[in-house]
Write an enzyme that holds these catalytic residues in place. Structure first.
Site, PDB file in Angstrom:
ATOM      1  N   ARG A  51      72.414  -2.412  -6.985  1.00  0.00           N
ATOM      2  CA  ARG A  51      72.109  -2.400  -8.427  1.00  0.00           C
ATOM      3  C   ARG A  51      72.338  -3.792  -9.021  1.00  0.00           C
ATOM      4  O   ARG A  51      71.579  -4.271  -9.845  1.00  0.00           O
ATOM      5  CB  ARG A  51      72.988  -1.357  -9.152  1.00  0.00           C
ATOM      6  CG  ARG A  51      73.029  -1.543 -10.653  1.00  0.00           C
ATOM      7  CD  ARG A  51      73.496  -0.334 -11.442  1.00  0.00           C
ATOM      8  NE  ARG A  51      74.604   0.386 -10.881  1.00  0.00           N
ATOM      9  CZ  ARG A  51      75.886  -0.020 -10.884  1.00  0.00           C
ATOM     10  NH1 ARG A  51      76.224  -1.176 -11.442  1.00  0.00           N
ATOM     11  NH2 ARG A  51      76.821   0.716 -10.340  1.00  0.00           N
TER      12      ARG A  51
ATOM     13  N   ASP B 244      55.646  -8.858 -26.278  1.00  0.00           N
ATOM     14  CA  ASP B 244      55.223  -7.962 -25.203  1.00  0.00           C
ATOM     15  C   ASP B 244      53.858  -8.467 -24.731  1.00  0.00           C
ATOM     16  O   ASP B 244      52.861  -8.374 -25.450  1.00  0.00           O
ATOM     17  CB  ASP B 244      55.145  -6.527 -25.749  1.00  0.00           C
ATOM     18  CG  ASP B 244      54.807  -5.512 -24.671  1.00  0.00           C
ATOM     19  OD1 ASP B 244      54.107  -5.885 -23.704  1.00  0.00           O
ATOM     20  OD2 ASP B 244      55.222  -4.344 -24.803  1.00  0.00           O
TER      21      ASP B 244
HETATM   22  O1  P1T Z   1      55.310   2.807 -19.312  1.00  0.00           O
HETATM   23  P1  P1T Z   1      56.335   1.725 -19.189  1.00  0.00           P
HETATM   24  O2  P1T Z   1      56.250   0.954 -17.908  1.00  0.00           O
HETATM   25  O3  P1T Z   1      57.702   2.183 -19.513  1.00  0.00           O
HETATM   26  O4  P1T Z   1      55.948   0.600 -20.296  1.00  0.00           O
HETATM   27  C1  P1T Z   1      56.024   0.816 -21.673  1.00  0.00           C
HETATM   28  C2  P1T Z   1      55.011  -0.060 -22.364  1.00  0.00           C
HETATM   29  C3  P1T Z   1      55.438  -1.232 -22.953  1.00  0.00           C
HETATM   30  N1  P1T Z   1      54.580  -2.063 -23.589  1.00  0.00           N
HETATM   31  C4  P1T Z   1      53.271  -1.775 -23.657  1.00  0.00           C
HETATM   32  C5  P1T Z   1      52.352  -2.709 -24.371  1.00  0.00           C
HETATM   33  C6  P1T Z   1      52.765  -0.608 -23.066  1.00  0.00           C
HETATM   34  O5  P1T Z   1      51.449  -0.367 -23.146  1.00  0.00           O
HETATM   35  C7  P1T Z   1      53.651   0.276 -22.408  1.00  0.00           C
HETATM   36  C8  P1T Z   1      53.186   1.548 -21.779  1.00  0.00           C
HETATM   37  N2  P1T Z   1      51.927   1.961 -22.194  1.00  0.00           N
HETATM   38  C9  P1T Z   1      51.280   3.092 -21.762  1.00  0.00           C
HETATM   39  C10 P1T Z   1      51.785   3.957 -20.883  1.00  0.00           C
HETATM   40  C11 P1T Z   1      49.949   3.315 -22.344  1.00  0.00           C
HETATM   41  O6  P1T Z   1      49.162   4.125 -21.828  1.00  0.00           O
HETATM   42  O7  P1T Z   1      49.649   2.660 -23.347  1.00  0.00           O
END
Ligand code: P1T
Length: 386
Positions: free
Chosen positions: A50, A175
């Site tokens: 971890r 992001d």
């Molecule tokens: O799904 P995850 O790996 O936890 O990521 C979250 C996330 C974060 N930022 C953006 C811009 C995202 O689009 C997402 C996850 N989005 C989807 C699952 C979707 O279908 O839009």
């Protein structure tokens, strides 16, 4: 090294030293713990998986290199990365200015922080600089941006917002999931931290859920690294291997995603049953000039409004043969979804409509299939829907 070279080599340099095996692909280090000779210190730097794992380390190095960052950290999902980031940077009583058009899971996380920890959030239409500027308060610690946004493909000016933030000692998080570092480098534009869902384009094959943080500030990195271990939401060795493997073709995949998406956006824009197409590569996108300035390509996601209601949306989606109706994006296979009932159902109808997510909005993740097949599939579905 240029992007494509780094994407293939960084973190996976063959070990030709005495005792090294010369693997050109890093082994998947499955061991949960690492033995040591002396009690006080780990023999090869690793103690517990971890805390640190050689396969994950290789990926973290590569992730950093892609964003031209000093440091990278890999997590078990994009949301895990965001959670660790928020818990590291925010205290109760702090204020965050966030883009109002965000992945709804991010809004859900922020609602928890607001309810349980009294972190305050102001959501603004960050396309307009003055909205960001006027939302800043004395206790603002963070500006949280997505660009392009999910699902409306709105942009914000990373450089201009970062300049305002820097003056006031506020950190900027971007992001970068939709653009990927192949098309956009937020850190170069002045942002402090980049976050990703590696589940999307970075891994690119819809077979791993993961997240990442990249940054160059050593002090913040040390805190994040401590919290990555403390919270424990790390990416597994096998997933780290998959993402390392996926990244090798990121550049070539993004070029093709971009080409296919551009063709589909153009096709949709000319279709009589389409009211509006949101894709930053189209000249009709209100921020086309900003897209050209801060991105080197427009990526593979777009959204559009069909000229009909939920009945037509359903008939259209359910008659597609190649596109799968599914959440997520960024894989080699084309996916399509209805934000109002799927990815953005967490938001109330009022909240959705305020941002511009109508019931007629459809989001497309354009894959790497032959684009003529994709257009034919869409064309058939339109015929069934109307
Ligand atoms: O799904 P995850 O790996 O936890 O990521 C979250 C996330 C974060 N930022 C953006 C811009 C995202 O689009 C997402 C996850 N989005 C989807 C699952 C979707 O279908 O839009």
């Amino acid at each position: 090294m240029k992007f494509e070279t780094k994407a293939i080599h960084i973190g996976e340099e063959p070990n030709l030293e005495e005792g090294g095996t010369g693997d050109v692909v890093i082994p998947i280090h499955l061991s949960s713990t690492f033995a040591r000779k002396e009690v006080e210190k780990p023999t090869r730097g690793y103690e517990y998986s971890r805390t640190g794992n050689p396969t994950r380390d290789a990926l973290e190095k590569r992730l950093a290199a892609l964003e031209d960052a000093q440091f990278g950290l890999a997590f078990s999902s994009g949301m895990a990365a965001e959670t660790v980031l928020a818990l590291t940077l925010l205290n109760s009583g702090d204020h965050v200015v966030a883009f109002d058009d965000l992945y709804a899971g991010t809004r859900r996380l922020f609602d928890i922080l607001n309810r349980n920890f009294k972190v305050e959030f102001t959501y603004v239409d960050a396309r307009y600089l003055e909205n960001v500027e006027t939302a800043i308060k004395p206790n603002t610690k963070l500006i949280w941006l997505e660009t392009p946004t999910n699902p409306l493909m709105k942009l914000c000016d990373i450089r201009a917002i970062s300049e305002i933030a820097k003056e006031k000692g506020i950190l900027v998080v971007v992001d970068n999931t939709f653009a990927t570092p192949y098309f956009q480098k937020p850190l170069k534009l002045g942002a402090d931290i980049v976050v990703h869902s590696t589940t999307k384009f970075i891994n690119g094959h819809s077979d791993s859920v993961g997240g990442a943080i990249m940054l160059s500030n050593e002090e913040i990195y040390a805190k994040l690294k401590f919290n990555q271990n403390a919270i424990g939401a790390i990416l597994s060795p096998f997933d780290s291997y998959l993402v390392l493997r996926g990244i090798k073709t990121l550049a070539i995949r993004m070029e093709k995603h971009n080409d296919n998406a551009m063709k589909i956006a153009t096709y949709l824009e000319s279709h009589s049953r389409v009211k509006k197409v949101n894709y930053p590569g189209l000249k009709s996108h209100p921020q086309y000039e900003l897209a050209r300035k801060q991105m080197s390509g427009f990526s593979g996601v777009l959204s559009f409004e069909i000229d009909g209601g939920i009945r037509e949306v359903k008939r259209f989606l359910e008659n597609l043969k190649i596109f799968s109706i599914a959440e997520s994006l960024g894989g080699v296979e084309s996916l399509i979804e209805h934000p109002a009932t799927m990815t953005h159902a967490y938001l109330s109808k009022d909240e959705r409509e305020k941002i511009g997510i109508t019931d007629s909005l459809i989001r497309v993740s354009v894959g790497l299939e032959n684009v003529d097949d994709l257009i034919e599939d869409l064309d058939n579905a339109f015929k069934h829907a109307f």
